[in-house]
Design an enzyme around this catalytic site. Structure first.
Site, PDB file in Angstrom:
ATOM      1  N   GLU A   1       0.853  -1.187   0.000  1.00 49.89           N
ATOM      2  CA  GLU A   1       0.000   0.000   0.000  1.00 49.89           C
ATOM      3  C   GLU A   1       0.888   1.236   0.000  1.00 49.89           C
ATOM      4  OE1 GLU A   1      -3.717   1.948   2.499  1.00 49.89           O
ATOM      5  OE2 GLU A   1      -2.269   0.734   3.567  1.00 49.89           O
TER       6      GLU A   1
ATOM      7  N   LYS B   1     -10.254   1.437  -2.058  1.00 51.09           N
ATOM      8  CA  LYS B   1     -10.411   1.039  -0.663  1.00 51.09           C
ATOM      9  C   LYS B   1     -11.834   1.318  -0.184  1.00 51.09           C
ATOM     10  CE  LYS B   1      -7.775   1.549   3.651  1.00 51.09           C
ATOM     11  NZ  LYS B   1      -6.594   2.243   4.227  1.00 51.09           N
TER      12      LYS B   1
ATOM     13  N   CYS C   1      -5.582  -2.812   3.179  1.00 51.63           N
ATOM     14  CA  CYS C   1      -5.289  -2.490   4.568  1.00 51.63           C
ATOM     15  C   CYS C   1      -6.512  -2.638   5.483  1.00 51.63           C
ATOM     16  CB  CYS C   1      -4.691  -1.091   4.637  1.00 51.63           C
ATOM     17  SG  CYS C   1      -3.749  -0.772   6.157  1.00 51.63           S
TER      18      CYS C   1
END
Length: 273
Positions: free
Chosen positions: A40, A110, A151
């Protein structure tokens, strides 16, 4: 098939990050990796103050480089959160996937933004500058189907369960947990997602930089469907290799057939869009 996770030391110079990342991708390919993962935020420092400055459109400079190196090496390349993506006046935390022909296979924005407050330890609010994505992201390879998260997405078990229901056998989460959440939950969450869904889970983190405003935990990891950590980095820049054994996955699912034993008459998780 061989999987490689690139734990890159990220600097403030985008061109240097891109050059070093592509070099490590070539190195991984030369060692037999068929699917290579970047961390990331690999082309810029991680922080809300950096997102607008480093933002690009897709396609753009960073994704063009990823496309070229994927084609050059004839691999599947997962570009971490390659860039803060600018689109329609909004910024997204976006991961791109390129195939062996250099074509764009998937683009994951995301879904769950990292807005947390652990008093005395860490406070962070991605939503100050970023907008959330609104879709699941999967892609097919000759080896298996792969599901993507970034994440904080890893904390949401429902997302992983949907991927499992859709046939994914490998989940990949480029991520940058920090020095508070990393030691507490990084490995725990990966093992949980792997055991719950009887699949492989891989995470790629930036290398740790103690001088950065946001210090990443590192420890890029691969967990097998039995919940065992089969590959793990330390804190420094490195490339982690492991072989994904889909025969072992099939054996585990046969031995403990939880996927066919779910009580769908009592509960369920569904994909709404």
């Amino acid at each position: 098939f061989r999987l490689a996770l690139i734990q890159l030391h990220v600097s403030a110079v985008k061109s240097d990050n891109l050059q070093r990342a592509c070099g490590l991708v070539r190195e991984a390919s030369a060692k037999g990796a068929k699917l290579v993962v970047l961390p990331e935020c690999f082309n810029s420092p991680y922080g809300t103050q950096y997102f607008k400055e480093y933002a690009e459109k897709i396609p753009g400079e960073s994704t063009q480089k990823l496309s070229e190196v994927a084609k050059e090496c004839s691999i599947y390349l997962i570009g971490g959160r390659s860039i803060p993506e600018e689109d329609g006046g909004k910024l997204y935390n976006t991961c791109t996937v390129f195939g062996p022909d250099g074509g764009l296979l998937a683009k994951h924005r995301k879904v769950h933004l990292f807005d947390i407050n652990v008093p005395g330890k860490i406070q962070f609010k991605e939503s100050e500058t970023l907008s959330p994505g609104n879709s699941f992201s999967m892609f097919d390879t000759p080896y298996c189907k792969v599901g993507l998260g970034i994440c904080y997405d890893m904390r949401f078990a429902e997302m992983a369960q949907i991927y499992s229901q859709k046939g994914c056998q490998l989940l990949i989460y480029p991520g940058a947990f920090n020095m508070t959440t990393g030691p507490a939950h990084w490995e725990l969450l990966q093992r949980g997602r792997a055991v719950d869904n009887q699949l492989y889970v891989a995470t790629a983190s930036p290398a740790r930089d103690e001088k950065a405003s946001y210090v990443a935990w590192g420890h890029s990891t691969v967990v097998n469907p039995w919940g065992e950590v089969i590959a793990k980095a330390g804190a420094e820049e490195t490339v982690v290799y492991t072989d994904i054994d889909l025969k072992k996955l099939a054996e585990i699912r046969q031995q403990i057939p939880i996927l066919s034993q779910k009580r769908c008459d009592l509960y369920g998780v569904e994909m709404k869009k």
